[in-house]
Design an enzyme around this catalytic site. Sequence first.
Site, PDB file in Angstrom:
ATOM      1  CB  CYS A 174      -0.962  -0.040   1.179  1.00 39.53           C
ATOM      2  SG  CYS A 174      -2.349   1.126   1.029  1.00 39.53           S
ATOM      3  CG  HIS A 198      -3.168  -3.607   3.596  1.00 39.49           C
ATOM      4  ND1 HIS A 198      -2.216  -2.962   4.347  1.00 39.49           N
ATOM      5  CD2 HIS A 198      -3.778  -2.642   2.861  1.00 39.49           C
ATOM      6  CE1 HIS A 198      -2.246  -1.665   4.093  1.00 39.49           C
ATOM      7  NE2 HIS A 198      -3.188  -1.437   3.191  1.00 39.49           N
ATOM      8  CD  GLU A 204      -0.471  -5.618   5.959  1.00 39.65           C
ATOM      9  OE1 GLU A 204      -0.754  -4.405   6.055  1.00 39.65           O
ATOM     10  OE2 GLU A 204      -0.307  -6.191   4.852  1.00 39.65           O
TER      11      GLU A 204
END
Length: 237
Positions: free
Chosen positions: A91, A200, A202
């Site tokens: 990002c 994302h 994660e």
Amino acid sequence: MPGAEGARVGVVTFPGTLDDRDAARAVTLSGARAVPLWHADTSLSDVDSVILPGGFSYGDYLRCGAIARFAPIMDAVIDAAHGGMPVLGICNGFQVLCEAHLLPGALVRNDTQQFICRDQVLRVENAGTAWTNSFTEGQEIIIPLKNGEGGFMASEPVLDELEGTGRVVVRYVGSNPNGSRRDIAGITNERGNVVGLMPHPEHAVEPGFGPDTADGLRSGVDGQGFFTSVIRTLVNA
């Protein structure tokens, strides 16, 4: 993965970064050691790879990532990337990589003029990079997406080059959430060690906290593949 505990993955924190702890936890859950790196550092502390996580570095003043690109740590990141070290920008980190010219193109405001936060289906187009080798080409995964300036833009010749050389890493499936050219959600450099990704991963590494899937609510862990990929790359180097 045997040998994973010896892999050191640096996670950079800029003023305004907000996903550094999530990225560090993703690294830890994948078996490697997460090493915190500060924007004012000039050394990478002997890490084996680097993650530039999401957030709003330096408040996203000027352009997203434009100030972070000149942080002291970035000189070391750029040198390491040119030397072959795996580097992932997520990002805002993707924006920083483009500003640093480690990746081509630029990220601009979403064509909807709205911040987007949703689970997004992606198709893996290149499973040969340091960050995607745990996937298979054509595999569809679900990763959270949250951005206000996530539209990937590049000239037609650059887009043709990215397509022709297999450097589109992941692509949006279904509706295009932000106006990115050719539905591009992530790209890599020629060598395959530097990857920029707008969604994302994660946030999709732990059951109970990821996207909803057919297996149940919040069960999605497709993001793990990005982190196990780099560990495999490092262990097998």
